[in-house]
Design a protein around this motif. Structure first.
Motif, PDB file in Angstrom:
ATOM      1  N   ILE A  70       0.848  -1.185   0.000  1.00  0.00           N
ATOM      2  CA  ILE A  70       0.000   0.000   0.000  1.00  0.00           C
ATOM      3  C   ILE A  70       0.887   1.240   0.000  1.00  0.00           C
ATOM      4  O   ILE A  70       1.775   1.366   0.846  1.00  0.00           O
ATOM      5  CB  ILE A  70      -0.909   0.038   1.252  1.00  0.00           C
ATOM      6  CG1 ILE A  70      -1.743  -1.235   1.376  1.00  0.00           C
ATOM      7  CG2 ILE A  70      -1.775   1.289   1.268  1.00  0.00           C
ATOM      8  CD1 ILE A  70      -2.749  -1.431   0.300  1.00  0.00           C
ATOM      9  N   ILE A  71       0.657   2.155  -0.937  1.00  0.00           N
ATOM     10  CA  ILE A  71       1.317   3.454  -0.869  1.00  0.00           C
ATOM     11  C   ILE A  71       0.292   4.450  -0.331  1.00  0.00           C
ATOM     12  O   ILE A  71      -0.903   4.362  -0.639  1.00  0.00           O
ATOM     13  CB  ILE A  71       1.890   3.907  -2.230  1.00  0.00           C
ATOM     14  CG1 ILE A  71       0.824   3.955  -3.309  1.00  0.00           C
ATOM     15  CG2 ILE A  71       3.046   3.026  -2.643  1.00  0.00           C
ATOM     16  CD1 ILE A  71       1.316   4.536  -4.629  1.00  0.00           C
ATOM     17  N   CYS A  72       0.763   5.356   0.526  1.00  0.00           N
ATOM     18  CA  CYS A  72      -0.165   6.277   1.178  1.00  0.00           C
ATOM     19  C   CYS A  72       0.600   7.469   1.734  1.00  0.00           C
ATOM     20  O   CYS A  72       1.828   7.502   1.716  1.00  0.00           O
ATOM     21  CB  CYS A  72      -0.908   5.570   2.307  1.00  0.00           C
ATOM     22  SG  CYS A  72       0.168   4.983   3.637  1.00  0.00           S
ATOM     23  N   THR A  73      -0.155   8.437   2.230  1.00  0.00           N
ATOM     24  CA  THR A  73       0.424   9.531   2.996  1.00  0.00           C
ATOM     25  C   THR A  73      -0.093   9.426   4.421  1.00  0.00           C
ATOM     26  O   THR A  73      -1.149   8.830   4.672  1.00  0.00           O
ATOM     27  CB  THR A  73       0.050  10.909   2.413  1.00  0.00           C
ATOM     28  OG1 THR A  73      -1.367  11.027   2.375  1.00  0.00           O
ATOM     29  CG2 THR A  73       0.622  11.097   1.034  1.00  0.00           C
ATOM     30  N   ILE A  76      -4.073   6.537   7.746  1.00  0.00           N
ATOM     31  CA  ILE A  76      -3.418   6.749   6.458  1.00  0.00           C
ATOM     32  C   ILE A  76      -4.388   7.476   5.539  1.00  0.00           C
ATOM     33  O   ILE A  76      -5.601   7.415   5.723  1.00  0.00           O
ATOM     34  CB  ILE A  76      -2.943   5.427   5.824  1.00  0.00           C
ATOM     35  CG1 ILE A  76      -4.117   4.474   5.577  1.00  0.00           C
ATOM     36  CG2 ILE A  76      -1.873   4.778   6.681  1.00  0.00           C
ATOM     37  CD1 ILE A  76      -3.736   3.210   4.815  1.00  0.00           C
ATOM     38  N   MET A  77      -3.828   8.183   4.577  1.00  0.00           N
ATOM     39  CA  MET A  77      -4.657   8.962   3.653  1.00  0.00           C
ATOM     40  C   MET A  77      -4.357   8.581   2.215  1.00  0.00           C
ATOM     41  O   MET A  77      -3.208   8.288   1.867  1.00  0.00           O
ATOM     42  CB  MET A  77      -4.392  10.454   3.859  1.00  0.00           C
ATOM     43  CG  MET A  77      -4.845  10.932   5.228  1.00  0.00           C
ATOM     44  SD  MET A  77      -4.139  12.513   5.704  1.00  0.00           S
ATOM     45  CE  MET A  77      -2.422  12.109   5.891  1.00  0.00           C
ATOM     46  N   ASN A  78      -5.385   8.584   1.405  1.00  0.00           N
ATOM     47  CA  ASN A  78      -5.294   8.290  -0.030  1.00  0.00           C
ATOM     48  C   ASN A  78      -4.508   7.021  -0.333  1.00  0.00           C
ATOM     49  O   ASN A  78      -3.595   7.023  -1.168  1.00  0.00           O
ATOM     50  CB  ASN A  78      -4.686   9.482  -0.777  1.00  0.00           C
ATOM     51  CG  ASN A  78      -5.483  10.734  -0.581  1.00  0.00           C
ATOM     52  OD1 ASN A  78      -6.696  10.734  -0.724  1.00  0.00           O
ATOM     53  ND2 ASN A  78      -4.815  11.820  -0.230  1.00  0.00           N
ATOM     54  N   VAL A 127     -15.667   6.718  -0.847  1.00  0.00           N
ATOM     55  CA  VAL A 127     -15.592   8.164  -0.992  1.00  0.00           C
ATOM     56  C   VAL A 127     -14.542   8.742  -0.048  1.00  0.00           C
ATOM     57  O   VAL A 127     -13.904   9.734  -0.367  1.00  0.00           O
ATOM     58  CB  VAL A 127     -16.975   8.796  -0.714  1.00  0.00           C
ATOM     59  CG1 VAL A 127     -16.910  10.307  -0.792  1.00  0.00           C
ATOM     60  CG2 VAL A 127     -18.005   8.252  -1.674  1.00  0.00           C
ATOM     61  N   GLN A 128     -14.360   8.115   1.085  1.00  0.00           N
ATOM     62  CA  GLN A 128     -13.454   8.666   2.097  1.00  0.00           C
ATOM     63  C   GLN A 128     -11.998   8.614   1.653  1.00  0.00           C
ATOM     64  O   GLN A 128     -11.617   7.786   0.831  1.00  0.00           O
ATOM     65  CB  GLN A 128     -13.621   7.937   3.426  1.00  0.00           C
ATOM     66  CG  GLN A 128     -13.100   6.508   3.423  1.00  0.00           C
ATOM     67  CD  GLN A 128     -13.505   5.743   4.653  1.00  0.00           C
ATOM     68  OE1 GLN A 128     -14.687   5.617   4.915  1.00  0.00           O
ATOM     69  NE2 GLN A 128     -12.538   5.248   5.393  1.00  0.00           N
ATOM     70  N   GLU A 129     -11.199   9.514   2.212  1.00  0.00           N
ATOM     71  CA  GLU A 129      -9.780   9.589   1.892  1.00  0.00           C
ATOM     72  C   GLU A 129      -8.905   9.084   3.033  1.00  0.00           C
ATOM     73  O   GLU A 129      -7.758   8.735   2.820  1.00  0.00           O
ATOM     74  CB  GLU A 129      -9.391  11.030   1.566  1.00  0.00           C
ATOM     75  CG  GLU A 129     -10.038  11.542   0.298  1.00  0.00           C
ATOM     76  CD  GLU A 129      -9.662  12.985   0.001  1.00  0.00           C
ATOM     77  OE1 GLU A 129      -8.858  13.574   0.750  1.00  0.00           O
ATOM     78  OE2 GLU A 129     -10.179  13.521  -0.990  1.00  0.00           O
TER      79      GLU A 129
END
Length: 87
Positions: free
Chosen positions: A18-21, A37-39, A68-70
């Protein structure tokens, strides 16, 4: 609130990459039972034949495709490894 964003690659116990910010550096997961985690996006290996060879490409897809959530909260015991990504 900490507005610094860290770009991370998470290897999960499921085998997913998983890649994320995140707003956390995630240097030490032991004191945390969950992280936000985001996006998040999943990195998948795709193999296909081309003549006598097998070619490999990587595809990046949303982790939860129709959501829908980020932001997502995941339990740290589901994470095998964490590494930094270049922004």
């Amino acid at each position: 609130m900490n507005e610094t964003k860290y770009f991370k690659l998470l290897k999960l116990v499921t085998g997913e990459d998983i890649i994320c910010t995140t707003h956390e550096n995630l240097e030490n997961l032991i004191p945390n039972s969950v992280i936000t985690i985001m996006n998040p996006a999943i990195v998948q290996l795709v193999r296909y034949p081309r003549g006598a060879k097998i070619l490999e490409n990587y595809v990046i897809l949303p982790w939860v495709r129709y959501a829908v959530q980020e932001k997502y909260t995941i339990m740290t015991n589901n994470i095998v490894a964490v590494t930094d990504l270049n922004a």
